[in-house]
Design a protein around this motif. Sequence first.
Motif, PDB file in Angstrom:
ATOM      1  N   THR A 199     -25.836-124.567  -3.794  1.00 34.41           N
ATOM      2  CA  THR A 199     -24.861-125.470  -4.576  1.00 34.41           C
ATOM      3  C   THR A 199     -24.489-124.879  -5.764  1.00 34.41           C
ATOM      4  N   ASN A 200     -25.959-124.519  -6.579  1.00 34.95           N
ATOM      5  CA  ASN A 200     -25.840-123.433  -7.720  1.00 34.95           C
ATOM      6  C   ASN A 200     -24.896-122.288  -7.628  1.00 34.95           C
ATOM      7  N   ALA A 201     -25.531-121.896  -6.427  1.00 30.61           N
ATOM      8  CA  ALA A 201     -24.942-120.472  -5.791  1.00 30.61           C
ATOM      9  C   ALA A 201     -23.478-120.433  -5.841  1.00 30.61           C
ATOM     10  N   THR A 202     -22.772-122.009  -5.392  1.00 28.53           N
ATOM     11  CA  THR A 202     -21.747-121.900  -5.241  1.00 28.53           C
ATOM     12  C   THR A 202     -21.288-121.995  -6.225  1.00 28.53           C
ATOM     13  N   LYS A 203     -21.573-123.323  -6.915  1.00 24.25           N
ATOM     14  CA  LYS A 203     -20.718-123.245  -8.828  1.00 24.25           C
ATOM     15  C   LYS A 203     -21.044-122.226  -9.654  1.00 24.25           C
ATOM     16  N   PHE A 204     -21.857-121.257  -9.927  1.00 28.29           N
ATOM     17  CA  PHE A 204     -21.710-119.870 -10.432  1.00 28.29           C
ATOM     18  C   PHE A 204     -21.539-118.281  -9.977  1.00 28.29           C
ATOM     19  N   THR A 246     -29.087-115.823  -2.788  1.00 27.73           N
ATOM     20  CA  THR A 246     -28.673-114.721  -3.202  1.00 27.73           C
ATOM     21  C   THR A 246     -26.721-114.901  -3.539  1.00 27.73           C
ATOM     22  N   ASP A 247     -26.378-114.510  -4.650  1.00 31.13           N
ATOM     23  CA  ASP A 247     -24.795-114.492  -5.440  1.00 31.13           C
ATOM     24  C   ASP A 247     -24.244-113.840  -5.633  1.00 31.13           C
ATOM     25  N   THR A 248     -23.364-113.417  -6.033  1.00 37.14           N
ATOM     26  CA  THR A 248     -23.105-112.498  -6.839  1.00 37.14           C
ATOM     27  C   THR A 248     -22.066-113.170  -8.064  1.00 37.14           C
ATOM     28  N   ARG A 271     -37.249-119.671 -18.329  1.00 44.74           N
ATOM     29  CA  ARG A 271     -37.229-121.295 -18.121  1.00 44.74           C
ATOM     30  C   ARG A 271     -36.359-122.800 -17.950  1.00 44.74           C
ATOM     31  N   ILE A 272     -35.652-121.583 -16.597  1.00 42.93           N
ATOM     32  CA  ILE A 272     -34.637-122.546 -16.177  1.00 42.93           C
ATOM     33  C   ILE A 272     -35.367-123.561 -15.117  1.00 42.93           C
ATOM     34  N   PHE A 273     -37.065-123.519 -14.708  1.00 38.46           N
ATOM     35  CA  PHE A 273     -37.988-124.004 -13.545  1.00 38.46           C
ATOM     36  C   PHE A 273     -38.333-124.962 -14.321  1.00 38.46           C
ATOM     37  N   THR A 311     -34.331-128.131 -18.444  1.00 37.10           N
ATOM     38  CA  THR A 311     -33.503-127.298 -18.529  1.00 37.10           C
ATOM     39  C   THR A 311     -32.466-126.249 -18.418  1.00 37.10           C
ATOM     40  N   GLN A 312     -31.370-126.103 -19.320  1.00 38.26           N
ATOM     41  CA  GLN A 312     -30.863-125.719 -18.372  1.00 38.26           C
ATOM     42  C   GLN A 312     -30.407-123.866 -19.093  1.00 38.26           C
ATOM     43  N   ALA A 313     -29.946-123.229 -18.729  1.00 39.26           N
ATOM     44  CA  ALA A 313     -29.769-121.592 -18.905  1.00 39.26           C
ATOM     45  C   ALA A 313     -29.649-121.411 -20.687  1.00 39.26           C
ATOM     46  N   ASP A 314     -28.585-122.531 -20.893  1.00 43.18           N
ATOM     47  CA  ASP A 314     -27.883-122.396 -22.212  1.00 43.18           C
ATOM     48  C   ASP A 314     -26.507-123.504 -21.967  1.00 43.18           C
ATOM     49  N   GLY A 325     -24.099-130.620 -14.970  1.00 43.04           N
ATOM     50  CA  GLY A 325     -25.140-130.317 -14.730  1.00 43.04           C
ATOM     51  C   GLY A 325     -26.338-131.115 -14.733  1.00 43.04           C
ATOM     52  N   THR A 326     -27.619-131.478 -14.287  1.00 44.01           N
ATOM     53  CA  THR A 326     -27.982-132.431 -15.339  1.00 44.01           C
ATOM     54  C   THR A 326     -29.608-131.482 -15.843  1.00 44.01           C
ATOM     55  N   GLY A 327     -29.779-130.128 -15.232  1.00 40.05           N
ATOM     56  CA  GLY A 327     -30.662-129.271 -15.532  1.00 40.05           C
ATOM     57  C   GLY A 327     -32.401-129.785 -14.880  1.00 40.05           C
ATOM     58  N   LEU A 328     -31.705-131.005 -13.636  1.00 40.67           N
ATOM     59  CA  LEU A 328     -33.317-131.058 -12.498  1.00 40.67           C
ATOM     60  C   LEU A 328     -33.213-130.195 -11.673  1.00 40.67           C
ATOM     61  N   GLY A 329     -31.759-129.874 -11.455  1.00 40.23           N
ATOM     62  CA  GLY A 329     -32.904-129.250  -9.643  1.00 40.23           C
ATOM     63  C   GLY A 329     -33.742-128.421  -9.189  1.00 40.23           C
ATOM     64  N   LEU A 330     -33.516-127.476 -10.578  1.00 44.78           N
ATOM     65  CA  LEU A 330     -33.889-126.165  -9.988  1.00 44.78           C
ATOM     66  C   LEU A 330     -36.120-126.747 -10.348  1.00 44.78           C
ATOM     67  N   ALA A 331     -35.853-127.125 -11.427  1.00 47.60           N
ATOM     68  CA  ALA A 331     -37.230-128.098 -11.595  1.00 47.60           C
ATOM     69  C   ALA A 331     -37.776-128.682 -10.497  1.00 47.60           C
TER      70      ALA A 331
END
Length: 731
Positions: free
Chosen positions: A562-567, A594-596, A607-609, A613-616, A625-631
Motif C-alpha cells: 500500500t505504501n509503495a503504491t501510495k508513494f 521495491t518501488d520506483t 525514524r520511519i519505523f 513517525t512519518q518521514a516529514d 496516513g497515520t505513521g503507524l503502519g511501519l511501526a
Amino acid sequence: MDNTALLRRVLLEQAAHAMCLVCLKTGALLERNRMFDALFPDFTPDIRTFVQADSLKNSWQPMIIKQKNDALFQAKVIFFDQDSQTALVSFRRSGAWEYLAHAATEERLFDSFPAVAFIHDLNGVMLACNKAACEYMRIPRPELLGRNVSDLMPPKAVAALKELLDKSMLTATPINETFSYISDGDSEKTWMGAYIQPLMAADGGAVEAVLIMLRDISEQFLVEQRLATRDRLLQATSQAAQVLLSGGKDFADSMNEVLAILGKATDVDRVYVWSIHPSPNPEINSELHTTQLYEWSLGAEPQQDLDICTNRPVSEAIPTWIDTFMSGRCVNNLVKNMPVLEQEQLSPQGIISIMTAPIIFNGELWGFIGFDDCHSEYIWSELEENILRAAGMIVGAAIHNHRINDALEEANAQLAAAAEIARNLAEEAKQANEAKSDFLANMSHEIRTPMNAIMGILQMVLRMPISPRQAIQHLEKIDFSTKALLRIINDILDFSKIEAGMLDMEKIPFYVEDVIRGVIDLTKHRVEEKGLAMFFEKDPEIQGQYLGDPLRLSQVLTNLCTNATKFTSEGHITVAAKLQEKNDTEATLLFSVTDTGIGISPDQQQRIFSAFTQADTSITRRYGGTGLGLALCKKLTQLMGGDIWCESEADKGSTFSFSIRLGLVNSESRHDAQSRAFEELNVLIVESATTSRSKLYESLHSMGCRMLEKASTIDHALEKAGVADAGRRLI
Ligand code: ADP
C-alpha cells in the motif's frame, strides 16, 4: 818519582772521578789526581775515618765533610791492600736525593712526617725510611734498611704499587695517584695515596733511586665516596621529582625515566615499584596482595612480565618483608646474610645486595620501592637509605595521584556519557511527544475524512430520492470509507495489543505464495488505477507449506505494498520472496517490496519505523496516513522472529525488506504439480516496457513456464502468434 809512582799517577789521571791513594795507617795521602784537587780545592778530607767506618764496601757511601758546611760527598773504596793498608778511593759530590736519604736515615728527618716514606734503589733495596714506614712494614729500622721493598709490603700492595712505579720510571716524572688492594685475610679494601718521585744522580741525570710516600686514605676515601653517593642520590631524587612534577609526558614514560635516573644514580641493576593492595578475590584469599607496577633493569633480567609479579599474596611474594615494611623499616642487606627463605628467592635472580623501602601514605603501607644490586656487595648507609626511602615516597605519591586522576577522568567521562544519554533520552522523549501530537492530529484527520464521507453520503441519501444506480455508487463509496476506517481502527488495536504483549501469533500451515498473491490481488486495483506495473519475483525454493501466521504476514506485505503504491506515481512495484536459510525444522524467508517512487532520505529512514513517525509533515499533508503502519510492521516481523529495514534513495525509489522465521511442514510441495502445469503452457508476453517485460518473463519462468516468448509491439506479437503451433494458447 820512581816509575811505579809515575805509573800510579798517570793511571789516576785517567780516571773519570776524583781519586786518591791513601795509607790508612798513617792517614797520608799517597797520591791524588787532578779531579780530586778540583773536588777538594782548599782542604783534605779525613779519609781515614770514612774508610775505617765502612771499609771494603764497594759501593758509594755518603761522606760528610764537616769542614765544608756539612757538604755531602760520596766515597767508594775501589781497592784495598791489606798488607800495606793502602786504599784506592774514588769520590763524587752527592746529589740531592742522596742527601735526603742520608738525612732520613741519620737524622730521622721524616720521622715527624705522618706518611710512610722510603727511598729504594732501582733494585728495590731499601736505602732510607721514616718511622711511619717502619710501623707500616712492622720491622725496626736497622733491619729494614738493605732489604728489598717487595719483601716488606703486602704482595697485593707491591703489585699495585709496581704499576705506578713503572709508569713513573718510564717518564722519569713524579706521579701522585691512588691505588687499592685487599690484603689476604682482609675483607675491606685498603686505599693508598701514593707519591712517587724518581731520584736522579746530580751529575748524569739518570734515575738512581725512588722516593715513595704512601698514605692510607681508606677512611677518607670511604667518607668521600659516601659523600659523593649521597650527593648523587640527592640529585637523582630531586631530578626524579622534577620529571614527575613537570608532567606533559605519558605517565608510563615518565615513570620509566624516573626509575632509570634512580637506577643509574645508585649503580644498581634493577629498580622496581610494587603496590600492596587488597586481594582481588577476597572470597578465595583475603590477605593483602602485591603487584609490580613499574620496573627498570639494566644488567639484570626484567621481571615485569612474569606471573610472579602480579596479584601475589604477600605471604608468598614477600613473606619476611611485610612485617618489616609494616613497622616502617627497610630491608637493606647482602643476600648471603639473609634468611634462607629469602636467599632462595633472591639468589636465582642474581641479586647480591638488596635494599627495599616501604612507601607509606597517611600511616598506611601503600607499597615499596626496591633496588637490586647484581654485581657487588653493598650495604646502604642510614643516610642513603633515608634518601632512597624519600625517592620511593615521591614515586609512590606520583603513581597514587596518577591513579586518582585516572579514576577522576573516568568518572568524569562516565558522567559526561550519562549526561549525553540523558540528553538523548530527553530529545527522544521530546520527539516522541511531538510525534504523538502529530499522530493524534493525523489520526483525527484520517478518521474524520471517511466518517465525514459516510455521514455526508448518508444525509444525501436520506434527504433526496436516488436511483438504484446512484444508490449502488453511494453504497460503494460508503463501503470504501468504512474499510478505510476499519483499517485504521484495526491498526490501532493491533498496535496496542502488541504494546500490551497480548498479540498471539498463529502457527498454522500455509503457502507463502498464496499469501503474496492475495496481497497482490488486494492492491492490484489501486496499482492499475495509478498506471503502475506490479511484479512478483519468486524463488522456486520457497515452494511448499510453512507453519506460521499467514494473516500477519499478509498484513505486513499489504502495508508495504500500500505504501509503495501510495508513494509511487510511475514505474513499477516488485514483490519478491526468497529462502534465506533452512534447517530441519525452520526456514528464514526474506521478502522485499521495491518501488520506483519518491524515496526516503537517509535521516528519515532512521525514524520511519518508530511509532507515530512519518518521514516529514509535508509528505503527510500530501499523502495522508497515520505513521503507524511501519511501526506495526516492525513489531510484527520481530514477533515472527525477524526484522524489517529499508534501503532507499530520494526520487529513485525504495526497497523495504523483512525476514521472518517459519516452521517447516512435512507435506508434499505443491511445486511439482504446479510446475508441471506451467511446463506445458506456451506463453507469449506482449509488453512495450523492457523492464516490465523482463520481470514478467522471470516471474513466469520461476513459476515453471518453459515455453516463453516475448514481444514488444502488437505487430511483433501477431507475427510470433502467427507462427505459433496449434497448441499455443494466447493469454
Ligand atoms: P503512513 O500511514 O503515514 O504511511 P507508515 O508508517 O506506513 O505510515 O509510513 C511512515 C512514513 O514512511 C510515511 O509517512 C512516509 O513518509 C514514509 N514511507 C513509507 N513507505 C514509503 C515508500 N514506499 N516510499 C516513500 N516513503 C515511504
